[in-house]
Design an enzyme around this catalytic site. Structure first.
Site, PDB file in Angstrom:
ATOM      1  N   ASP A 137      -9.076   4.079  -1.741  1.00  0.00           N
ATOM      2  CA  ASP A 137      -9.971   4.505  -0.662  1.00  0.00           C
ATOM      3  C   ASP A 137     -11.272   5.099  -1.191  1.00  0.00           C
ATOM      4  O   ASP A 137     -11.469   6.319  -1.188  1.00  0.00           O
ATOM      5  CB  ASP A 137      -9.241   5.507   0.236  1.00  0.00           C
ATOM      6  CG  ASP A 137      -8.056   4.856   0.914  1.00  0.00           C
ATOM      7  OD1 ASP A 137      -7.986   3.606   0.940  1.00  0.00           O
ATOM      8  OD2 ASP A 137      -7.181   5.589   1.423  1.00  0.00           O
TER       9      ASP A 137
ATOM     10  N   ASP B 144       0.859  -1.190   0.000  1.00  0.00           N
ATOM     11  CA  ASP B 144       0.000   0.000   0.000  1.00  0.00           C
ATOM     12  C   ASP B 144       0.900   1.247   0.000  1.00  0.00           C
ATOM     13  O   ASP B 144       2.114   1.154   0.129  1.00  0.00           O
ATOM     14  CB  ASP B 144      -0.869  -0.073   1.265  1.00  0.00           C
ATOM     15  CG  ASP B 144      -1.939   1.007   1.308  1.00  0.00           C
ATOM     16  OD1 ASP B 144      -2.284   1.544   0.243  1.00  0.00           O
ATOM     17  OD2 ASP B 144      -2.413   1.310   2.413  1.00  0.00           O
TER      18      ASP B 144
ATOM     19  N   GLU C  75       2.560   5.121  -3.922  1.00  0.00           N
ATOM     20  CA  GLU C  75       2.530   6.118  -5.031  1.00  0.00           C
ATOM     21  C   GLU C  75       3.888   6.794  -5.197  1.00  0.00           C
ATOM     22  O   GLU C  75       4.213   7.134  -6.335  1.00  0.00           O
ATOM     23  CB  GLU C  75       1.430   7.144  -4.769  1.00  0.00           C
ATOM     24  CG  GLU C  75       0.030   6.554  -4.870  1.00  0.00           C
ATOM     25  CD  GLU C  75      -0.322   5.634  -3.704  1.00  0.00           C
ATOM     26  OE1 GLU C  75       0.217   5.874  -2.601  1.00  0.00           O
ATOM     27  OE2 GLU C  75      -1.081   4.684  -3.894  1.00  0.00           O
TER      28      GLU C  75
HETATM   29  C1  GLC Z   1      -4.521   3.340   3.018  1.00  0.00           C
HETATM   30  C2  GLC Z   1      -5.144   2.182   2.274  1.00  0.00           C
HETATM   31  C3  GLC Z   1      -6.199   1.536   3.132  1.00  0.00           C
HETATM   32  C4  GLC Z   1      -5.584   1.104   4.450  1.00  0.00           C
HETATM   33  C5  GLC Z   1      -4.924   2.277   5.167  1.00  0.00           C
HETATM   34  C6  GLC Z   1      -4.172   1.848   6.415  1.00  0.00           C
HETATM   35  O1  GLC Z   1      -5.433   4.359   3.172  1.00  0.00           O
HETATM   36  O2  GLC Z   1      -5.651   2.568   1.040  1.00  0.00           O
HETATM   37  O3  GLC Z   1      -6.774   0.455   2.464  1.00  0.00           O
HETATM   38  O4  GLC Z   1      -6.550   0.535   5.277  1.00  0.00           O
HETATM   39  O5  GLC Z   1      -4.023   2.908   4.285  1.00  0.00           O
HETATM   40  O6  GLC Z   1      -3.161   0.954   6.099  1.00  0.00           O
END
Ligand code: GLC
Length: 818
Positions: free
Chosen positions: A492, A409, A412
């Site tokens: 998100d 995650d 980017e």
């Molecule tokens: C980011 C991700 C989300 C995750 C959060 C905490 O916002 O997109 O899916 O739960 O980080 O890790």
């Protein structure tokens, strides 16, 4: 100038001036070459055909850009199909297999034409596209492009015609229909005409770029980038599926996922203790909600530091993983790329990364440090093979603990507390990888590919550490070609009806951008808590999307499928169950994708281009989607409304999936019913369904049903293998094509010769030859073939033809059932 000699490996740049002179002197004869280089006004243009129907065009000032790529392999780029060159006064003609080009040798304007000489893309800019400052702006006529699709999961409208988009990977928390850019950069699109003819364009450039599909200038395509190469490919189709296969030929296909990853996945930010994770597992089983995966989000870690575990909350990950495994559940852990900037604290990921010098630095040679979940963090330089290897090795501990998959995650990369939401552009990356010449460059070049390289490092590491298992990696950011390494989700989203609807379009466009294995956070991630109706609808639709994962942000009321009153829970359960019954169909669609690049989830026109000719809203199919070749899902275009709606079907005679009823007409008026999601079956489909299991790891008990829906082109396929290993690549799989033929006396089912046999674990699989002939003569609209689970051969039934099947999951006999 004359065309270069056959199969040159390196360009002879100093020769360009001489070649140009020769060309001007008219030394060119009609001739066949494997690439064509032309120079005019200080600009060099190269045309080649790496595969039939695909033309690659590169252009640079003084010399061609470097021939290297994060998306297209060196072998693919090096492949060359012959180009036949001829010339008239104005233009050069280059004819390749299934594609050709016409180049104005003065302006370098290049028209790309299909195999029949029809113009696909007429470049208007030629050499003037290049700006003196290093960027460029290509302009072309959008010929025959009634619709435009692709560019990954960007929002806006489903059809991108008339829109403009920016490629710059961005953390877009709670994005909406107007948010751009989003998390991914996939600079590929497909133009489709109303008669279904299609072509594709892929700009292989990782810099910030923009795509304008006639927004600024009507019917003019403008593509610009702030830097990097003019290096693009035109794919001639002619059908939309052909374009996707051509794009897959260039950027690769997704690997076959482990079968468990196609099961239901339950996630939340965060299940905060191992007791909570166990409770979720128990509840799923107690409620008889089939599931295969539980995720652990950032709070399992010690102070949000990647590759650590908070031992107070998760005392024994190995035990947890093993206990879950015993319940048919696998554990997937988040592992973000930001490594806490924590020297001298015994944080192994930091210490080993620093020792190996793999973290990104600023021009002054100091580490770049940015704030993310752990606070101040440093970032691996994934464009170095060495850094990717270091990263991949970090997974050894979790793999030894039995963790099954990983979630990349924030790649980017996302940085908190700065206006740009990412790292400064002058961060220095080092490229030491693939066939790139080793060099240092700025974040401006590597930003859009950072997430792809992060997921590549994970995928390659897990593959290295567990060579015979299929990795499961989920990434948020990526670049073209990233489908080779990871599945993805749309980030998100918010719990709203609009997102439920938009999410389908995002997945369809992702599928038309190489990324088939994708999903939306079921129920919505952020915003208001979903109403019971919204959550139920989301489960219904999510059950028919490739990656079926429920996830929600922290500090929200529970959002698991059991939330709410019993009626809603029962509906959600039925849809999750339906997915598990359809698992053989899902798996065959995933397998097809891994071979061909045709996505699992498809807009109707991808299977049936003729619907486009019906007019508005893609022939009335804009809010529908197809799963594989045969199932058409038709949610309400206004999902929040109780109002009636009309479903337009591609033709007469489609079947209602739930009842088997055959529709006389080609449309149907419906009143929404929360218990139902309208699904239709293509006449001619053969759909395998298996008995209900609570996890893909369980062996289905009972018959495999082949649901046969007579109609034209009647065919279906069973694909089975062990579900987790790479044995299928060595032939350990079963592929059974089945056809049906209608005749005045009934329906005849034909089992074609099986395609493969194999052995697994030393044990030879016994694939008996199929009865090639008539299976059943019966006057019924649809019926079942059953495969009974039995490890032994069963004799032929008196009235029925029996056939043997034998695979890892079905050691069984097929018997036709009335
Ligand atoms: C980011 C991700 C989300 C995750 C959060 C905490 O916002 O997109 O899916 O739960 O980080 O890790």
């Amino acid at each position: 100038m004359r065309p270069s000699s056959p199969r040159p490996r390196r360009r002879a740049a100093p020769l360009l001036a001489l070649l140009t002179a020769l060309f001007s002197a008219g030394a060119l004869r009609a001739e066949t070459v494997d690439r064509f280089v032309l120079a005019s006004g200080g600009v060099v243009l190269e045309v080649s055909t790496p595969a039939s129907g695909i033309m690659r065009i590169r252009m640079g000032r003084g010399k061609l850009p470097e021939d290297a790529s994060w998306a297209v392999s060196a072998a693919t780029r090096a492949a060359r199909h012959p180009l036949h060159v001829s010339r008239n006064r104005e233009a050069l003609q280059l004819r390749g297999a299934g594609i050709s080009a016409r180049i104005n040798h003065r302006t370098l304007q290049t028209e790309v034409l299909d195999g029949n000489g029809k113009v696909l893309l007429a470049d208007l800019a030629g050499r003037s596209a290049l700006s003196a400052t290093g960027g460029f702006r290509l302009r072309g006529k959008l010929a025959g492009a009634d619709h435009v699709f692709g560019l990954g999961d960007k929002t806006g409208t489903f059809d991108r015609k008339g829109g403009a988009y920016t490629m710059w990977n961005s953390d877009a928390y709670k994005f909406n229909q107007a948010t751009d850019p989003l998390y991914k950069s996939i600079p590929f699109f497909m133009a489709v005409g109303d008669r279904g003819q299609a072509y594709g364009v892929f700009l292989d450039n990782t810099w910030r770029s923009t795509f304008d599909f006639g927004k600024t200038e009507r019917d003019v395509l403008a593509i610009s980038a702030e830097g990097g190469p003019v290096d693009y490919y035109v794919m001639s189709g002619p059908a939309p599926k052909d374009v996707l296969q051509q794009y897959a030929r260039l950027t690769g296909t997704a690997p076959l996922p482990p079968q468990w990853a196609l099961g239901f996945q339950q996630s939340k930010w965060s299940y905060k203790t191992d007791a909570e994770v166990r409770a979720i597992a128990q509840r799923l089983r107690a409620e008889r909600l089939p599931a295969d995966v539980i995720y652990m989000d950032i709070d399992y870690q010690d102070r949000a530091r990647p590759f650590t575990v908070n031992r107070n909350a998760f005392s024994d990950v190995r035990q947890l993983a093993s206990d879950l495994r015993a319940q048919g559940l696998r554990l997937v852990l988040i592992t973000d790329p930001h490594i806490a900037n924590a020297p001298g604290q015994g944080y192994a990921a930091y210490d080993s990364g620093a020792a190996q010098d793999v973290f990104l630095k600023l021009p002054d040679g100091k580490y770049y440090s940015g704030d993310v979940w752990p606070g101040a963090s440093v970032f691996p330089d994934f464009s170095r093979a060495k850094a990717r290897r270091w990263w991949g090795d970090l997974y050894a501990g979790f793999l030894a603990d039995g963790v099954a998959g990983f979630w990349n995650d924030m790649n980017e990369p996302s940085i908190f507390n700065v206006a740009s939401k990412t790292m400064p552009l002058d961060v220095v990356h080092r490229i030491e990888s693939d066939d790139f010449a080793p060099r240092s460059t700025s974040h401006a070049e590597l930003h859009n590919v950072y997430g792809q390289l992060n997921s590549r490092a994970t995928y390659e590491g897990v593959s290295r550490l567990q060579p015979d298992l299929r990795p499961f990696v989920l990434t948020r950011a990526t670049y073209a070609g990233g489908q080779r390494y990871a599945a993805t989700w749309t980030g998100d989203n918010a719990s709203s009806w609009q997102h439920l609807k938009m999410g389908i379009h995002q997945l369809l466009n992702l599928g038309m951008s190489g990324f088939s294995f994708a999903g939306n956070d079921v129920g919505g991630y952020a915003g208001e808590h979903p109403s019971p109706e919204l959550l139920t609808r989301w489960f219904q639709i999510g059950a028919f999307t490739p990656l079926f994962r429920a996830h929600a942000e922290t500090n929200r009321p529970a959002q698991e499928p059991w939330v709410g009153d019993a009626t809603h829970v029962e509906i959600r359960r039925r849809f999750i169950e339906e997915r598990y019954r359809l698992m053989p169909y899902f798996y065959a669609a995933a397998e097809e994708n891994s071979r061909s690049g045709i996505p699992m989830l498809r807009p109707v026109f991808l299977n049936i281009p003729q619907v486009l000719a019906k007019g508005d809203r893609l022939g009335g199919t804009e809010d529908q989607f197809m799963l594989g070749n045969d199932l058409l899902v038709a949610p309400s275009p206004t999902p929040e409304s109780p109002g009636d709606y009309k479903v337009e079907l591609p033709a007469k005679g489609w079947y209602d999936y739930w009842t088997g009823r055959r529709l006389a007409g080609d449309s149907e008026s419906l009143t929404p019913d929360i218990a139902r999601l309208p699904i239709y079956v293509r006449p001619g489909a053969i759909i395998p369904k298996q008995p209900l299991v609570q996890s893909t790891t369980a062996t289905p008990e009972g018959a495999l049903e082949l649901h046969i829906y007579p109609g034209p082109d009647c065919a279906g396929e069973i694909y089975a293998d062990d579900g987790t290993s790479l044995g299928y690549q060595r032939g350990a799989y079963l592929r059974q094509r089945i056809r049906c033929e209608e005749s005045p006396t009934g329906v005849r089912v034909v089992f074609e010769q099986r395609k493969a046999t194999g052995s697994r674990g030393g044990k030879r699989w016994r694939f008996m030859s199929m009865d090639q002939k008539s299976m059943l003569q019966q006057r019924v609209a649809w019926f079942w073939l059953r495969i009974w689970p039995a490890g032994r051969l069963m004799s032929k039934d008196r009235n029925r033809q029996a056939v043997m099947a034998n695979s890892s999951s079905f050691r069984s006999e097929k018997v036709l059932g009335a």
